[in-house]
Design an enzyme around this catalytic site. Sequence first.
Site, short mmCIF file in Angstrom:
data_model
loop_
_atom_site.label_atom_id
_atom_site.label_comp_id
_atom_site.label_asym_id
_atom_site.label_seq_id
_atom_site.Cartn_x
_atom_site.Cartn_y
_atom_site.Cartn_z
N ARG A 20 1.04 -1.65 -0.18
CA ARG A 20 0.22 -0.12 0.00
C ARG A 20 1.02 1.34 -0.09
O ARG A 20 0.40 2.29 -0.57
CB ARG A 20 -1.40 0.45 1.59
CG ARG A 20 -2.28 -0.85 0.46
CD ARG A 20 -3.14 -0.50 2.15
NE ARG A 20 -2.00 -1.23 3.51
CZ ARG A 20 -1.93 -0.44 4.76
NH1 ARG A 20 -3.34 0.45 4.87
NH2 ARG A 20 -1.81 -0.72 5.63
N ASN A 38 -6.63 -2.11 2.34
CA ASN A 38 -6.61 -3.81 2.58
C ASN A 38 -8.30 -3.81 2.16
O ASN A 38 -9.24 -3.13 2.52
CB ASN A 38 -6.40 -4.09 3.61
CG ASN A 38 -4.41 -3.87 3.28
OD1 ASN A 38 -3.95 -4.11 3.01
ND2 ASN A 38 -3.96 -4.20 4.96
#
Length: 66
Positions: A20, A38
């Site tokens: 990320r 997520n």
Amino acid sequence: MTMICTAAWVHGQVQGVGFRYATQHQAKLQGLSGYVRNQDDGSVEVVACGESAKVEKLLDWLRQGG
């Protein structure tokens, strides 16, 4: 200059490995807005908005494995 938003879901070993952060960094380098988060199934959702060529560049980066 065409502005677009797109969503992508990335599967594989993408949680707990800095994916990320790396994706956010690439998006910032391109001047894009959006988010990376997520998902419960272990994937990562990416939403990117900006100039179409820059969004496509981020998508190419994702396709190559980030």
